[in-house]
Design a protein around this motif. Structure first.
Motif, short mmCIF file in Angstrom:
data_model
loop_
_atom_site.label_atom_id
_atom_site.label_comp_id
_atom_site.label_asym_id
_atom_site.label_seq_id
_atom_site.Cartn_x
_atom_site.Cartn_y
_atom_site.Cartn_z
N TYR A 128 -4.33 6.35 -1.66
CA TYR A 128 -4.38 5.90 -0.27
C TYR A 128 -3.56 6.82 0.61
CZ TYR A 128 -3.80 2.82 3.77
OH TYR A 128 -3.78 2.28 5.02
N GLU A 129 -4.09 7.12 1.79
CA GLU A 129 -3.38 7.93 2.78
C GLU A 129 -3.14 7.07 4.02
OE1 GLU A 129 -1.18 10.66 3.85
OE2 GLU A 129 -2.43 11.24 2.16
N PRO A 130 -1.91 6.55 4.20
CA PRO A 130 -1.67 5.60 5.29
C PRO A 130 -1.83 6.19 6.69
CG PRO A 130 0.38 6.15 4.17
CD PRO A 130 -0.73 6.77 3.39
N GLU A 131 -1.59 7.49 6.85
CA GLU A 131 -1.71 8.10 8.18
C GLU A 131 -3.14 8.04 8.70
OE1 GLU A 131 -0.16 9.74 5.58
OE2 GLU A 131 1.87 9.29 6.24
N HIS A 190 -5.72 15.39 -11.01
CA HIS A 190 -5.62 16.03 -12.33
C HIS A 190 -5.83 15.02 -13.47
CE1 HIS A 190 -1.65 14.38 -11.51
NE2 HIS A 190 -1.47 14.34 -12.81
N ILE A 191 -5.91 13.75 -13.14
CA ILE A 191 -6.12 12.70 -14.14
C ILE A 191 -7.61 12.38 -14.23
CG2 ILE A 191 -5.61 10.30 -14.75
CD1 ILE A 191 -2.98 10.62 -13.16
N ALA A 192 -8.15 12.37 -15.43
CA ALA A 192 -9.58 12.06 -15.62
C ALA A 192 -9.89 10.66 -15.09
CB ALA A 192 -9.94 12.16 -17.09
N ALA A 193 -11.07 10.48 -14.54
CA ALA A 193 -11.46 9.20 -13.93
C ALA A 193 -11.23 8.00 -14.84
CB ALA A 193 -12.91 9.26 -13.46
N PRO A 194 -11.59 8.06 -16.12
CA PRO A 194 -11.36 6.88 -16.97
C PRO A 194 -9.88 6.55 -17.18
CG PRO A 194 -12.92 8.37 -18.02
CD PRO A 194 -12.35 9.08 -16.84
N ASP A 195 -8.99 7.51 -16.90
CA ASP A 195 -7.56 7.32 -17.12
C ASP A 195 -6.79 6.98 -15.84
OD1 ASP A 195 -7.93 7.91 -19.82
OD2 ASP A 195 -7.64 10.04 -19.47
N LYS A 196 -7.47 6.98 -14.69
CA LYS A 196 -6.78 6.69 -13.42
C LYS A 196 -6.31 5.24 -13.39
CE LYS A 196 -8.88 10.00 -10.34
NZ LYS A 196 -7.75 10.82 -9.99
N LEU A 197 -5.17 5.04 -12.78
CA LEU A 197 -4.62 3.71 -12.59
C LEU A 197 -5.21 3.09 -11.33
CD1 LEU A 197 -2.56 1.49 -13.32
CD2 LEU A 197 -0.94 2.69 -11.85
N VAL A 198 -5.82 1.94 -11.47
CA VAL A 198 -6.32 1.20 -10.32
C VAL A 198 -5.19 0.29 -9.85
CG1 VAL A 198 -7.98 -0.52 -9.53
CG2 VAL A 198 -8.71 1.31 -11.08
N ALA A 199 -4.75 0.50 -8.63
CA ALA A 199 -3.57 -0.22 -8.14
C ALA A 199 -3.94 -1.46 -7.32
CB ALA A 199 -2.72 0.72 -7.30
N VAL A 200 -5.11 -1.46 -6.69
CA VAL A 200 -5.51 -2.56 -5.83
C VAL A 200 -6.97 -2.89 -6.11
CG1 VAL A 200 -5.77 -3.32 -3.43
CG2 VAL A 200 -3.92 -1.78 -4.03
N HIS A 201 -7.30 -4.17 -6.14
CA HIS A 201 -8.68 -4.63 -6.34
C HIS A 201 -9.01 -5.61 -5.23
CE1 HIS A 201 -11.69 -7.13 -8.91
NE2 HIS A 201 -12.32 -6.33 -8.07
N MET A 224 0.81 -1.19 0.00
CA MET A 224 0.00 0.00 0.00
C MET A 224 0.87 1.27 0.00
SD MET A 224 -3.25 -1.01 0.03
CE MET A 224 -4.38 0.07 0.83
N ASP A 225 2.09 1.16 0.46
CA ASP A 225 2.96 2.34 0.49
C ASP A 225 3.27 2.87 -0.91
OD1 ASP A 225 3.07 2.41 3.23
OD2 ASP A 225 4.86 1.15 3.34
N ALA A 226 3.16 2.03 -1.91
CA ALA A 226 3.47 2.45 -3.28
C ALA A 226 2.31 3.17 -3.95
CB ALA A 226 3.87 1.24 -4.11
N LEU A 227 1.12 3.14 -3.34
CA LEU A 227 -0.04 3.82 -3.93
C LEU A 227 0.13 5.33 -3.88
CD1 LEU A 227 -2.97 1.79 -2.36
CD2 LEU A 227 -2.42 1.96 -4.77
N PRO A 228 -0.42 6.05 -4.86
CA PRO A 228 -0.39 7.51 -4.80
C PRO A 228 -1.16 8.00 -3.56
CG PRO A 228 -1.11 6.78 -6.97
CD PRO A 228 -1.05 5.58 -6.09
N ARG A 229 -0.72 9.09 -2.98
CA ARG A 229 -1.41 9.69 -1.84
C ARG A 229 -2.72 10.34 -2.30
NH1 ARG A 229 1.28 6.49 0.44
NH2 ARG A 229 3.08 6.96 1.71
N LEU A 230 -3.60 10.60 -1.35
CA LEU A 230 -4.87 11.25 -1.68
C LEU A 230 -4.63 12.55 -2.44
CD1 LEU A 230 -7.06 10.84 1.53
CD2 LEU A 230 -7.22 9.60 -0.62
#
Length: 58
Positions: free
Chosen positions: A36-39, A12-23, A1-7
């Motif tokens: 994801y925001e780990p704090e 700035h990326i359109a919803a259809p273009d976002k990368l889904v990192a975890v399912h 989860m640490d590799a996910l982009p922060r909130l």
């Protein structure tokens, strides 16, 4: 989860273009995590709570 982009890191990326990192899935429900925001253990992504015609954004 640490590799996910922060909130808000990909807002700035359109919803259809976002990368889904975890399912995550259980039964007929699916969660796709984009940020994801780990704090605070807060995640942003998309959900489908069993009916693919009515997906929910979180």
């Amino acid at each position: 989860m640490d590799a996910l982009p922060r909130l808000y890191a990909t807002e700035h990326i359109a919803a259809p273009d976002k990368l889904v990192a975890v399912h995550y899935f259980i039964g007929s429900c699916d969660w796709w995590i984009c940020e994801y925001e780990p704090e605070t253990c807060t995640a942003y992504g998309y959900t489908c709570l069993g009916d693919p015609q009515w997906p929910n954004c979180r």
